[in-house]
Design a protein around this motif. Structure first.
Motif, short mmCIF file in Angstrom:
data_model
loop_
_atom_site.label_atom_id
_atom_site.label_comp_id
_atom_site.label_asym_id
_atom_site.label_seq_id
_atom_site.Cartn_x
_atom_site.Cartn_y
_atom_site.Cartn_z
N ARG A 1 0.82 -1.21 0.00
CA ARG A 1 0.00 0.00 0.00
C ARG A 1 0.86 1.26 0.00
NH1 ARG A 1 -5.12 0.03 3.65
NH2 ARG A 1 -6.12 -1.97 3.20
N ALA A 2 1.96 1.23 0.77
CA ALA A 2 2.82 2.41 0.85
C ALA A 2 3.38 2.77 -0.51
CB ALA A 2 3.94 2.16 1.85
N VAL A 3 3.98 1.80 -1.19
CA VAL A 3 4.60 2.07 -2.49
C VAL A 3 3.52 2.45 -3.50
CG1 VAL A 3 5.90 1.04 -4.38
CG2 VAL A 3 6.60 0.64 -2.01
N ALA A 4 2.38 1.77 -3.46
CA ALA A 4 1.30 2.11 -4.39
C ALA A 4 0.80 3.53 -4.15
CB ALA A 4 0.15 1.12 -4.24
N THR A 5 0.70 3.94 -2.89
CA THR A 5 0.23 5.30 -2.58
C THR A 5 1.13 6.34 -3.23
OG1 THR A 5 -0.79 4.63 -0.49
CG2 THR A 5 -0.17 6.95 -0.71
N GLY A 6 2.45 6.15 -3.11
CA GLY A 6 3.37 7.09 -3.72
C GLY A 6 3.26 7.11 -5.23
#
Length: 803
Positions: free
Chosen positions: A570-575
């Motif tokens: 989720r973190a990488v996708a959010t960025g």
């Protein structure tokens, strides 16, 4: 014609007065492992048990016979080492041939007609580094190891994702070359293209024997059916080939990757003396760093087309790099390409990779951003390092420049930033720290030898000291505050021009942990888990990252493991979703990192045993040509469609406002067209917008196979229903090793994940995180799962649960 004899056999390694069989190319650790003298440093805490290896001198030896070294009808025999790691003394029959102090260079010695014992004795890298430190004085460093005082792979000295395993050895091929009159000492192909007309300008340097000093020779080159010749009166020549109707090489996702065989032959009359062959590609690459209303851009332009970079950072794939075969390079890079990646940044604390790496990138259309090898430290600019660094740069620029995939030379990793922000200035007190390399030596070498490519002084770098080196509005930016101190939602706070590093950690796959930590009762803080977590407060950051979004599980390792994977993805996708939505202001993201060099908790998408984390599947989604997301606009959520494809995207998007009990509150359908390489953002219609702070309603958008979900509150505040779903398992065709798992949901099932390695260590699933609405079903194909039943599959399925 030049004669080549590979010296791969007959080597021995001395250890405590005994001789072990040595593999060349290889390293001391590999040979000691084969002999059973040391345990595997990747298993348990054995890294500590093998630390002594890096602090010892080591000698490789083999006999060199007169028959091998005799010129055999030639005038000269050279002993050539493509790579020695690192500080070595080479003797033949007790007479010194030379000394080396650089892992990243090759070495050549005249051994014509000589024979006897060939010894290569390596001084401990620590001893060499300390000797240089005494000459240059101390410099700041982010790790307590002396890697900036020796031209060796810095990551051998440990990193926040790597073990301290300090190698030594003949790590690249060694051979004898027999030749007469002259040989091709250096060949530089300057490849350009104008429209459909290609041009290859071959700059050729020769080495001649005494007898061949004044002999007129010919250099003849051929590519794509075009042949040209040039006379060579001295030691230099230029051969120019004009090639009509060339096909352009493109990054993957933008076109094909045609490659052309280029061959150069050195002739004495009609007799060939030496040959050189490479594959090349015709393309133009520019880096647009012009100023605009947002600051200073950093946009790759290939064949005139502006590109949003979908990149990853690459570290050495093994802490013992001589073990990485061409097959392993191809497999790892094919895994990388499968995530829709189009650029790989070779990070500056590793190595200039083997030719097989760049060959594969050429074929797969993976652009290569190549760091020069400086990372996270102040580097002395005095001798003996200065001369070594320039020689290293010159050799590797020439070696790698034929590859069309290579698009950028970069001076260093984080050192310009470090000088400004990491309290270096005061302890340096005016001493050199590397600026002269990044702003002087290296750009001069690139401009002289490879003027067809751009050079950047560092990453991050704003383009000049007029701005902070890590200013998001200028040049490249490394975004680490979110992981280190905050939350991944912080990525939404700014729009850097180019995000060259950002990432989030997660442990490796469970099967990888079980192999690396045999017999250990796994827990986030169990001894082996902590040893295989090298980041400062790594587990604390993992736990805080989970706790900001979910209830942190206590005493449930499997649940903790799953949630850390969810948060990483989720973190990488959010960025990426946020920064893609701001193309062309933001012109690319380069995720830290794609791979690992051993089994470890890290930022990787592929773990140390080569297993795909959920992050890899998420990269495949967010790096696809077409991406459907919700982004926060000034007046609430916006439906965002990003189209990086070459054709317009015409689609129907269905938006649904749903309640957690499964009822539909509202529905809207939109027919939309997104032009090629553009982004479309629309406010979410009011009738399907969930109320601010609502805990029991959510928004879903669907388009073809794409889905986006928007919750008005953080996950741990949302009233998730208790997930309920059924599964069915059926064999695919007649292959008992492959099954399809059908999941039928009865409720909202968020971030469903089948961890196939829990079913069988070598099993793989073709899907990552999946969100299902009530009544929906999905199929997950699992390979390597012979004889697996529904109970085993269910035990490997995880999803978000109520807090």
């Amino acid at each position: 014609m030049k004669d080549v004899v590979q010296l791969t056999e007959g080597w021995q390694l001395s250890h405590d007065g005994t001789l072990l069989e040595a593999r060349v190319p290889g390293c001391v650790h590999s040979d000691l492992l084969t002999a059973g003298i040391i345990p595997d440093p990747f298993i348990g805490t054995h890294e500590k048990d093998v630390a002594w290896v890096g602090r010892q001198p080591w000698t490789y030896q083999r006999p060199l016979s007169y028959e091998e070294s005799a010129a055999s009808g030639h005038e000269r025999t050279d002993l050539v080492f493509d790579g020695l790691d690192t500080a070595a003394r080479i003797t033949l029959d007790g007479v010194e041939l030379g000394r080396t102090r650089n892992q990243h260079r090759s070495y050549r010695f005249d051994v014509t007609g000589r024979s006897g014992a060939l010894d290569v004795t390596f001084t401990s890298a620590y001893e060499e580094a300390e000797a240089v430190r005494r000459l240059t004085g101390d410099r700041p460093n982010v790790y307590p190891e002396p890697f900036q005082y020796i031209r060796k792979m810095a990551a051998n000295f440990g990193w926040d994702w790597g073990p301290t395993v300090v190698t030594a050895g003949i790590w690249r091929p060694v051979r004898l070359e027999r030749w007469s009159t002259a040989r091709l000492a250096r060949v530089r192909p300057l490849v350009t293209v104008d429209g459909t007309r290609g041009r290859v300008e071959l700059r050729v340097d020769l080495e001649r024997t005494a007898a061949g000093t004044d002999r007129p020779l010919l250099a003849q080159a051929t590519v794509a059916g075009v042949t040209a010749r040039a006379e060579v009166g001295g030691d230099e020549a230029t051969v120019v080939l004009d090639v009509p109707d060339v096909r352009l090489w493109w990054p993957r996702g933008h076109g094909e990757q045609p490659l052309y065989e280029l061959e150069l032959t050195l002739l004495d009359g009609d007799a060939p003396l030496d040959t050189w062959q490479r594959r090349i590609g015709f393309r133009t690459v520019e880096l647009d760093r012009s100023a605009d209303e947002h600051g200073t851009g950093f946009t790759f332009v290939v064949n005139g087309e502006r590109i949003f970079v979908r990149g990853v950072n690459w570290i050495p794939d093994d802490v013992l790099p001589s073990r990485v075969t061409s097959e392993r390079y191809r497999h790892r890079l094919e895994q990388t390409a499968a995530a829709h990646v189009d650029l790989v940044r070779v990070w500056g604390g590793g190595i200039y990779e083997d030719e097989a790496f760049y060959d594969t990138c050429d074929e797969l259309g993976l652009m290569v951003w190549q760091d020069f090898l400086f990372a996270c430290a102040a580097y002395p600019e005095e001798q003996p390092l200065r001369g070594e660094i320039e020689a290293e740069a010159r050799e590797n620029v020439v070696r790698l420049m034929p590859h069309p995939s290579l698009v950028l030379w970069n001076g260093n990793n984080e050192n310009l930033w470090g000088f400004r922000d990491w309290d270096w200035e005061q302890p340096l007190a005016g001493d050199s720290w590397g600026e002269g390399y990044y702003l002087g030596v290296l750009p001069r070498v690139v401009a002289e030898l490879d003027p067809t490519r751009a050079y950047s002084a560092g990453s991050p770098w704003s383009g000049s000291w007029d701005h902070h080196p890590n200013d998001p509005d200028h040049g490249t930016h490394h975004s680490w505050e979110a992981w280190n101190r905050r939350d991944f939602t912080e990525y939404l706070a700014d729009v850097p021009r180019f995000v060259a590093e950002f990432g989030w950690q997660a442990p490796p796959a469970l099967a990888t942990l079980r192999r690396a930590l045999p017999g250990e009762k796994l827990a986030p803080d169990s001894p082996g888990m902590l040893h295989h977590q090298k980041a400062e407060d790594g587990n604390g950051k993992l736990n805080r990252g989970v706790a900001r979004h979910f209830a942190l599980p206590e005493g449930d390792f499997d649940r903790w493991h799953y949630l850390t994977q969810v948060v990483q993805a989720r973190a990488v996708a959010t960025g990426i979703e946020h920064w893609r939505a701001h193309w062309p202001r933001c012109a690319g993201t380069v995720v830290w990192q794609i791979n690992d060099c051993w089994p470890v908790s890290s930022w990787s998408a592929i773990d140390g045993d080569g297993r795909l984390k959920p992050l890899h599947h998420e990269l495949r989604r967010v790096y696809a040509d077409r991406l459907l997301t919700f982004q926060q606009g000034p007046d609430g959520p916006e439906l965002t469609l990003s189209n990086l494809g070459a054709e317009p995207w015409t689609t129907d998007v269905t938006l649904r406002l749903l309640r957690t009990d499964g009822t539909l509150s509202a529905r809207v359908s939109l027919g939309l067209t997104v032009p090629a390489r553009e982004v479309l953002r629309l406010p979410v219609p009011p009738e399907v917008r969930p109320a601010d702070g609502a805990t029991k309603e959510y928004l879903v958008a669907d388009s073809e196979e794409l889905r986006a979900v928007h919750l008005p509150v953080p996950d741990k505040e949302f009233a998730y229903p208790q997930p309920r779903f059924d599964i069915a398992v059926e064999t695919v065709g007649g292959d008992p090793d492959t099954v399809d798992v059908e999941v039928i949901s009865h409720t909202l099932v968020r971030d469903l994940l089948l961890q196939a390695d829990r079913v069988a260590p070598h099993a793989t699933a073709d899907r990552g995180l999946v969100t299902l609405l009530p009544g929906e079903r999905t199929r997950i194909r699992v390979r390597g799962a012979a004889g697996v039943g529904a109970n085993a599959i269910r035990a490997a399925l995880f999803c978000v649960e109520p807090a």
